[in-house]
Design an enzyme around this catalytic site. Sequence first.
Site, PDB file in Angstrom:
ATOM      1  N   HIS A  35     115.909   9.900 119.430  1.00 49.30           N
ATOM      2  CA  HIS A  35     116.333  11.258 119.794  1.00 49.30           C
ATOM      3  C   HIS A  35     115.491  12.260 119.024  1.00 49.30           C
ATOM      4  CE1 HIS A  35     119.289  14.111 121.418  1.00 49.30           C
ATOM      5  NE2 HIS A  35     119.248  14.716 120.250  1.00 49.30           N
ATOM      6  N   MET A  39     113.445  22.402 118.256  1.00 52.94           N
ATOM      7  CA  MET A  39     114.142  23.681 118.042  1.00 52.94           C
ATOM      8  C   MET A  39     113.117  24.792 117.864  1.00 52.94           C
ATOM      9  SD  MET A  39     117.064  22.455 115.366  1.00 52.94           S
ATOM     10  CE  MET A  39     117.989  20.937 115.641  1.00 52.94           C
ATOM     11  N   ASP A 177     126.308  14.185 120.933  1.00 55.82           N
ATOM     12  CA  ASP A 177     125.325  14.570 119.919  1.00 55.82           C
ATOM     13  C   ASP A 177     125.933  15.502 118.869  1.00 55.82           C
ATOM     14  OD1 ASP A 177     122.025  16.170 120.221  1.00 55.82           O
ATOM     15  OD2 ASP A 177     123.077  15.228 118.557  1.00 55.82           O
TER      16      ASP A 177
HETATM   17  C1  DX5 Z   1     121.745  19.275 116.342  1.00 58.41           C
HETATM   18  C2  DX5 Z   1     120.962  18.141 116.987  1.00 58.41           C
HETATM   19  C3  DX5 Z   1     121.631  16.815 116.742  1.00 58.41           C
HETATM   20  C4  DX5 Z   1     121.714  16.493 115.262  1.00 58.41           C
HETATM   21  C5  DX5 Z   1     122.657  15.341 115.049  1.00 58.41           C
HETATM   22  O1  DX5 Z   1     121.277  20.490 116.856  1.00 58.41           O
HETATM   23  O2  DX5 Z   1     120.867  18.320 118.377  1.00 58.41           O
HETATM   24  O3  DX5 Z   1     120.902  15.779 117.412  1.00 58.41           O
HETATM   25  O4  DX5 Z   1     120.432  16.159 114.783  1.00 58.41           O
HETATM   26  O5  DX5 Z   1     122.732  15.140 113.671  1.00 58.41           O
HETATM   27  P1  DX5 Z   1     124.016  14.443 113.020  1.00 58.41           P
HETATM   28  O6  DX5 Z   1     124.108  13.086 113.694  1.00 58.41           O
HETATM   29  O7  DX5 Z   1     123.651  14.371 111.566  1.00 58.41           O
HETATM   30  O8  DX5 Z   1     125.186  15.329 113.324  1.00 58.41           O
HETATM   31 ZN    ZN Z   2     119.997  16.585 119.537  1.00 60.57          ZN
END
Ligand code: DX5
Ligand code: ZN
Length: 220
Positions: A35, A39, A177
């Site tokens: 994944h 951003m 997610d």
């Molecule tokens: C947040 C991301 C997620 C995040 C998940 O904006 O889209 O994919 O990295 O991280 P954890 O699993 O640490 O919540």
């Molecule tokens: Zn994500």
Amino acid sequence: MNRPILISPSILSADFARLGEEVRAIDAAGCDWIHVDVMDGHFVPNITIGPMVVKALRPHTQKVMDVHLMITPVDPMLDAFAEAGSDIITVHQEAGPHLHRTIQRIKALGKKAGVSLNPSTPAKMLDYVLEEIDLVLVMSVNPGFGGQSFIESQLRKIEAIRKSIDKLGKPIHLEVDGGVDAATAPRVIAAGADVLVAGTATFRGGPATYADNIRGLRGA
Ligand code: DX5
Ligand code: ZN
């Protein structure tokens, strides 16, 4: 119905100074997908990586590159992420006014199309695109950062979307997610998810723990 549970570790929680090594490590540790959280500092209050990094990581794994675009506008960047080697390109329903056209473009590029919903966005926003897509990504945190707490209200959204997918009878992945760990994973799976994104929960203990962390989530 017994759906195989897939684990898609988010490299947002990896060591950014060694991303290639980290991708090889989670690949060897048995992850199903990778994944990649993109951003832009505009759609979300953080900046991470762009298509060049996806291109650099591509040769380090044969696993599915599950690219999550938290950017707006998203259309101008689709070709670059497709050429960089993304397998799934997921865009946010909230990123612009022409989601249906964006999905058509992703599919025209030969990629699988995903749509992500932020926590405040109702499942009904998928009503006129669900039959067009390969994946729904339910955000169980407000996007922008790893390590946040799971937002409980999203469980009923996951259940509602699972019902819609099963009613449609199409093999559409339901990915969740944010804040997914050993405690929340069983509830997310019970609600109907078949793909779990896990950043902190995968990378937290360092490379020696990746395989156990992934196994623990899959068997949750
Ligand atoms: C947040 C991301 C997620 C995040 C998940 O904006 O889209 O994919 O990295 O991280 P954890 O699993 O640490 O919540
Ligand atoms: Zn994500």
